[in-house]
Design an enzyme around this catalytic site. Structure first.
Site, PDB file in Angstrom:
ATOM      1  N   SER A   1       4.660   2.548   7.889  1.00 38.57           N
ATOM      2  CA  SER A   1       4.310   1.374   7.082  1.00 38.57           C
ATOM      3  C   SER A   1       5.495   0.919   6.239  1.00 38.57           C
ATOM      4  O   SER A   1       6.127   1.711   5.549  1.00 38.57           O
ATOM      5  CB  SER A   1       3.137   1.704   6.162  1.00 38.57           C
ATOM      6  OG  SER A   1       1.958   1.908   6.885  1.00 38.57           O
TER       7      SER A   1
ATOM      8  N   HIS B   1       0.810  -1.220   0.000  1.00 34.77           N
ATOM      9  CA  HIS B   1       0.000   0.000   0.000  1.00 34.77           C
ATOM     10  C   HIS B   1       0.844   1.271   0.000  1.00 34.77           C
ATOM     11  O   HIS B   1       0.338   2.354  -0.274  1.00 34.77           O
ATOM     12  CB  HIS B   1      -0.986  -0.007   1.180  1.00 34.77           C
ATOM     13  CG  HIS B   1      -0.378   0.281   2.515  1.00 34.77           C
ATOM     14  ND1 HIS B   1      -0.072  -0.701   3.423  1.00 34.77           N
ATOM     15  CD2 HIS B   1      -0.037   1.440   3.115  1.00 34.77           C
ATOM     16  CE1 HIS B   1       0.425  -0.167   4.520  1.00 34.77           C
ATOM     17  NE2 HIS B   1       0.460   1.154   4.358  1.00 34.77           N
TER      18      HIS B   1
ATOM     19  N   ASP C   1       0.146  -7.634   1.473  1.00 31.96           N
ATOM     20  CA  ASP C   1       0.598  -6.241   1.585  1.00 31.96           C
ATOM     21  C   ASP C   1       2.120  -6.155   1.580  1.00 31.96           C
ATOM     22  O   ASP C   1       2.725  -5.430   2.378  1.00 31.96           O
ATOM     23  CB  ASP C   1       0.026  -5.589   2.847  1.00 31.96           C
ATOM     24  CG  ASP C   1       0.133  -4.066   2.805  1.00 31.96           C
ATOM     25  OD1 ASP C   1       0.281  -3.509   1.693  1.00 31.96           O
ATOM     26  OD2 ASP C   1       0.091  -3.430   3.861  1.00 31.96           O
TER      27      ASP C   1
END
Length: 498
Positions: free
Chosen positions: A241, A140, A170
């Site tokens: 992230s 993402h 992911d």
């Protein structure tokens, strides 16, 4: 001596009391023991500086860009020719003021071209996994971007290319043109324990090389996604992230991926992808640029304690098969709706979510053993694992129609035979179709049109045999009933009425 001065008195009291508690201990006889004889436990907080020094240089900042349309000044507010409205009223030959010469009939109006510009998209983190420039991050972080730029702790920036991504886990694998980079050593997430210290390094809110610490709060946290997550209380915020979760040995044990928050910021719960799962994905991304997963063509649900007891399972474990795809690997292997899959390729299925992870990690085309619980005993089947497609089509269901003829039974149901058309479509050989529902079946969620396939351990062959089954049920305990609705099957428990 305790100070009683106003202002700092509370602080001094707290400090003094704390000091006193360390110096004095109560003896078993109620007296005061000396400091030499008191056994005071010593608590130490780990020093993270050595771990940070060893790992910080391998963590990178990732910024991405994307293209956005720019409205041409010559175009109207909706992106159209501003004179289209006038031509609608005055005809296609209308010439806007200032435009030279009349337009030729049927000549299309030239439409100003829409332009694009590149703008910053977002900021994330990543880390080096090989000296030749392979970098790991979240999918993402880089999805829908047209430019990816990796910045080292030294400030040097590289343009990165995507080797492969996997939205399901992911994970994204990037490559930069660089050599002799310091990779982070890969640890073993299977050895993690609750309470273990871990660190996160990343770029929260764009603040490069930020270090936060905490403990492992839970392992194998099931959030409904494809993977079991590592739950920690390490402060992770937007921008973290893709960064590494590091143990005190300086090894990567996870990839920080998600936070659970009501505000968008850290609230004490962060989730990381176990590094063992990530590296399995990386191997395929390196080799093929994509991930291939196995599938067996079933839809599954959990096994409740009540249903588990009713069908004779020692524990409420496994994955309950609610539907079998016609012509799929499970159908070919003989899997039936209502089966409980307890082992796959030698691995125990403790929770329902274990099955898709284990099947997905199995190479398509491989033939493996699978154990299912069926009618009070374990049945071992051989199944050839299929290849998971990009998308699966939905199957239309036929609206059932049946006459209301039979009386209400002890389960609160009226039933009738299943039509040949429905049997052929659903690939069933027996069963009865529900035509009317009263208590106690109504409370269990049954509805007209449902098909009852099994009662406890006995398959239903028709209305007469079903009536005998229900009449012989023990009214002091719940019966397990396998119900098909559309193309889904589910075990429910119903206690017969008195």
């Amino acid at each position: 001596m305790l100070s009683t001065h106003v202002g700092n008195s509370k602080i001094k009291r707290m400090m003094a009391c704390a000091s006193a508690s360390l110096l004095l201990a109560v003896s078993p006889l109620g007296g005061v023991a000396s400091a030499q004889t008191a056994a005071v436990p010593t608590l130490t907080v780990p020093d993270f500086t050595a771990v940070v020094d060893k790992t910080e240089g391998s963590v990178v900042n990732i910024r991405t860009t994307e293209s956005v349309p720019v409205r041409n000044p010559a175009m109207g507010p909706n992106g159209n020719d501003p004179y289209d409205m006038f031509r609608w009223f005055f005809g296609p030959d209308f010439v806007p003021p200032g435009m030279p010469g009349p337009r030729q009939r049927n000549t299309p109006t030239p439409t100003p071209q829409e332009k694009e510009r590149t703008v910053p998209r977002g900021v994330g983190s990543g880390f080096i996994i090989s000296s030749d420039g392979y970098i790991l991050t979240n999918n993402h972080v880089v999805a829908k971007s047209n430019g990816i730029f990796v910045t080292m702790t030294s400030g040097k920036e590289y343009k990165a290319k995507i080797i492969g991504t996997d939205a399901r886990t992911d994970v994204a694998l990037l490559k930069i043109d660089a050599k002799d980079l310091p990779p982070l050593p890969i640890g073993d997430s299977n050895k993690l324990k609750k309470g273990q210290w871990v660190l996160a390094i990343g770029s929260p809110f764009g603040l490069d090389s930020t270090v936060t610490s905490g403990i492992v709060s839970a392992i194998n946290r099931d959030t409904g996604d494809y993977l079991p997550f590592i739950q920690t209380d390490v402060a992770v915020n937007p921008g973290n992230s893709g960064g590494p979760l590091i143990d005190l040995a300086g090894q990567v044990v996870g990839v920080n991926s998600q936070i659970i928050s009501q505000s968008g910021g850290f609230m004490g719960i962060s989730l990381a992808i176990p590094i063992d799962e990530v590296m399995r994905v990386v191997e395929q991304l390196k080799a093929h640029g994509k991930v291939t997963r196995g599938r067996i063509g079933v839809q599954i649900g959990p096994v409740s304690d009540e249903v588990g007891k009713a069908i004779g399972l020692a524990k409420a474990e496994g994955a309950m098969v609610s539907n079998v795809e016609q012509g799929g690997p499970a159908d070919d292997a003989g899997i039936r709706s209502g089966d409980v899959i307890t082992r796959f390729d030698g691995k125990a299925i403790t929770h329902m979510t274990d099955l898709p992870r284990i099947v997905g990690a199995t190479k398509p085309g491989k033939r493996v053993p699978m154990e299912v619980w069926r009618k009070g005993k374990t049945v071992t089947l051989q199944i050839k694992v299929g290849d998971m497609p990009a998308a699966e089509s939905e199957t239309d269901t036929e609206e059932p129609q049946a006459p209301k003829t039979a009386p209400v039974d002890a389960l609160g149901l009226k039933v009738s035979p299943v039509s040949e058309a429905v049997r052929s479509k659903q690939k069933i050989t027996g069963g009865v179709q529900v035509t009317e529902v009263q208590e106690p079946a109504a409370t269990a969620g049954l509805a007209p049109g449902d098909i009852i396939l099994t009662v406890n351990d006995t398959d239903v062959t028709g209305p007469d045999q079903y009536a005998k089954l229900v009449a012989g049920l023990d009214k002091s305990r719940a019966a397990a009933v396998l119900v098909m609705r559309g193309d889904q099957s589910q075990w429910v428990t119903i206690t017969p009425g008195k």
